[in-house]
Design an enzyme around this catalytic site. Structure first.
Site, short mmCIF file in Angstrom:
data_model
loop_
_atom_site.label_atom_id
_atom_site.label_comp_id
_atom_site.label_asym_id
_atom_site.label_seq_id
_atom_site.Cartn_x
_atom_site.Cartn_y
_atom_site.Cartn_z
N LYS A 43 0.80 -1.20 0.00
CA LYS A 43 0.00 0.00 0.00
C LYS A 43 0.85 1.27 0.00
O LYS A 43 0.37 2.35 -0.30
CB LYS A 43 -0.89 0.03 1.27
CG LYS A 43 -1.81 -1.13 1.45
CD LYS A 43 -2.52 -0.99 2.80
CE LYS A 43 -3.23 -2.25 3.20
NZ LYS A 43 -3.72 -2.17 4.59
N GLU A 99 7.64 2.54 -6.14
CA GLU A 99 7.79 2.04 -4.75
C GLU A 99 7.87 3.20 -3.76
O GLU A 99 8.21 4.32 -4.14
CB GLU A 99 9.08 1.20 -4.63
CG GLU A 99 8.85 -0.30 -4.63
CD GLU A 99 8.25 -0.83 -3.32
OE1 GLU A 99 7.63 -0.06 -2.57
OE2 GLU A 99 8.43 -2.03 -3.07
N ASP A 100 7.55 2.90 -2.52
CA ASP A 100 7.69 3.92 -1.47
C ASP A 100 9.09 3.96 -0.90
O ASP A 100 9.64 5.02 -0.65
CB ASP A 100 6.67 3.67 -0.34
CG ASP A 100 6.76 2.26 0.25
OD1 ASP A 100 7.46 1.39 -0.31
OD2 ASP A 100 6.10 2.01 1.28
N ASP A 103 14.54 -0.81 0.94
CA ASP A 103 15.23 -1.02 2.22
C ASP A 103 16.26 -2.14 2.03
O ASP A 103 17.36 -1.90 1.55
CB ASP A 103 14.15 -1.34 3.27
CG ASP A 103 14.69 -1.55 4.67
OD1 ASP A 103 15.78 -1.04 4.97
OD2 ASP A 103 14.02 -2.22 5.47
N LYS A 131 16.85 3.56 1.43
CA LYS A 131 17.57 3.37 2.71
C LYS A 131 18.78 2.47 2.42
O LYS A 131 18.76 1.29 2.69
CB LYS A 131 16.62 2.70 3.70
CG LYS A 131 16.90 3.00 5.16
CD LYS A 131 16.13 2.05 6.06
CE LYS A 131 14.69 2.44 6.29
NZ LYS A 131 14.01 1.52 7.23
N PHE A 152 13.51 3.68 11.11
CA PHE A 152 12.18 3.34 10.60
C PHE A 152 11.40 4.62 10.37
O PHE A 152 11.31 5.47 11.24
CB PHE A 152 11.45 2.41 11.57
CG PHE A 152 10.37 1.64 10.88
CD1 PHE A 152 10.68 0.52 10.12
CD2 PHE A 152 9.04 2.04 10.95
CE1 PHE A 152 9.69 -0.19 9.44
CE2 PHE A 152 8.04 1.34 10.28
CZ PHE A 152 8.37 0.22 9.54
N ASP A 159 3.73 3.35 6.30
CA ASP A 159 3.13 3.03 7.58
C ASP A 159 4.10 2.41 8.57
O ASP A 159 5.18 1.95 8.23
CB ASP A 159 1.99 2.03 7.39
CG ASP A 159 2.52 0.62 7.13
OD1 ASP A 159 3.40 0.48 6.25
OD2 ASP A 159 2.10 -0.33 7.82
N ARG A 165 -0.08 6.57 7.79
CA ARG A 165 -0.05 6.76 6.32
C ARG A 165 -0.59 8.12 5.91
O ARG A 165 -0.23 8.65 4.86
CB ARG A 165 -0.90 5.69 5.62
CG ARG A 165 -0.34 4.29 5.70
CD ARG A 165 -1.07 3.39 4.71
NE ARG A 165 -0.93 1.98 5.02
CZ ARG A 165 0.08 1.20 4.63
NH1 ARG A 165 1.07 1.71 3.92
NH2 ARG A 165 0.11 -0.07 4.95
P1 IMP Z 1 12.63 -4.25 1.41
O1 IMP Z 1 12.09 -5.48 0.76
O2 IMP Z 1 13.39 -4.55 2.66
O3 IMP Z 1 13.42 -3.36 0.46
O4 IMP Z 1 11.43 -3.42 1.94
C1 IMP Z 1 10.52 -2.90 1.13
C2 IMP Z 1 9.24 -2.63 1.87
O5 IMP Z 1 9.38 -2.68 3.30
C3 IMP Z 1 8.80 -1.23 1.57
O6 IMP Z 1 8.05 -1.17 0.37
C4 IMP Z 1 8.00 -0.88 2.79
O7 IMP Z 1 6.68 -1.34 2.63
C5 IMP Z 1 8.66 -1.64 3.91
N1 IMP Z 1 9.60 -0.78 4.66
C6 IMP Z 1 10.94 -0.79 4.62
N2 IMP Z 1 11.47 0.15 5.41
C7 IMP Z 1 10.43 0.80 5.96
C8 IMP Z 1 10.31 1.92 6.88
O8 IMP Z 1 11.28 2.52 7.34
N3 IMP Z 1 9.05 2.28 7.20
C9 IMP Z 1 7.93 1.65 6.71
N4 IMP Z 1 8.00 0.64 5.85
C10 IMP Z 1 9.23 0.20 5.48
MG MG Z 2 6.13 -1.15 0.19
#
Ligand code: IMP
Ligand code: MG
Length: 175
Positions: A43, A99-100, A103, A131, A152, A159, A165
């Site tokens: 989302k 993407e938002d 990470d 990040k 975070f 969220d 959000r």
């Molecule tokens: P990744 O797979 O670890 O790159 O994470 C991707 C997803 O994890 C993002 O699309 C977010 O939904 C969630 N996410 C990662 N870091 C954060 C954060 O700092 N706050 C909220 N959601 C996060």
């Molecule tokens: Mg996400």
């Protein structure tokens, strides 16, 4: 007793708007005549997507995918799941993932791999935030908004356990 996390301001709505405008002009330059298919990851990207597309003045289409690697934790489980109803008409399209946050990179790597198998004409990634300190797999972010520290964050669609959000700015959650 469960204590409320403290929110400290990371990016104001003006800083976010400036980043979104810059991304929109970069994307506009590259996709003006390509009729791209934007695939937004739910989302977290919905607020970003809504602001971004209103600055894209050329033909495009939008699809959504629902991916999750997080449960209630703030740590990635390392497993990515895709909800049913993923877009099917990918072949030959110029696809841009929205993407938002990137990470660990696991979610984006999973989606890039999934879509690449469907033979798009091109495949790129746009993320509002990055990040980089937490990366576990290499992913190339073609359009990168704001770099965030190893904290975070929440707000502007992003969220923490489904909260925050609706906030117009982006905050760091201090536990
Ligand atoms: P990744 O797979 O670890 O790159 O994470 C991707 C997803 O994890 C993002 O699309 C977010 O939904 C969630 N996410 C990662 N870091 C954060 C954060 O700092 N706050 C909220 N959601 C996060
Ligand atoms: Mg996400």
């Amino acid at each position: 007793m469960v204590s409320e996390p403290e929110l400290s301001l990371l990016f104001t709505k003006d800083e976010i708007a400036a980043a979104v405008s810059r991304l929109a002009s970069e994307i506009g330059r590259d996709y003006l005549t390509k009729h791209p298919l934007l695939i937004a990851v739910l989302k977290g990207s919905f607020v970003f997507l809504a602001d971004l597309i209103r600055q894209l003045d050329f033909p495009l289409e939008i699809e959504f995918v629902r991916l999750s690697s997080y449960g209630k934790d703030t740590e990635s489980s390392g497993r990515v799941k895709m909800a049913p109803g993923a877009p099917s008409q990918i072949k030959g399209r110029h696809v841009l993932i929205i993407e938002d946050i990137i990470d660990t990179g696991l979610t984006a790597a999973f989606l890039l791999d999934y879509l690449r198998r469907k033979k798009p004409a091109s495949l790129k990634l746009c993320s509002l935030t990055d990040k980089p300190e937490r990366r576990r797999v290499m992913v190339n972010i073609d359009y990168r908004g704001l770099t965030v520290p190893d904290k975070f964050i929440a707000g502007y669609g992003i969220d923490c356990d489904e909260r925050y959000r609706h906030l117009p700015d982006i905050y760091v959650l201090e536990q």
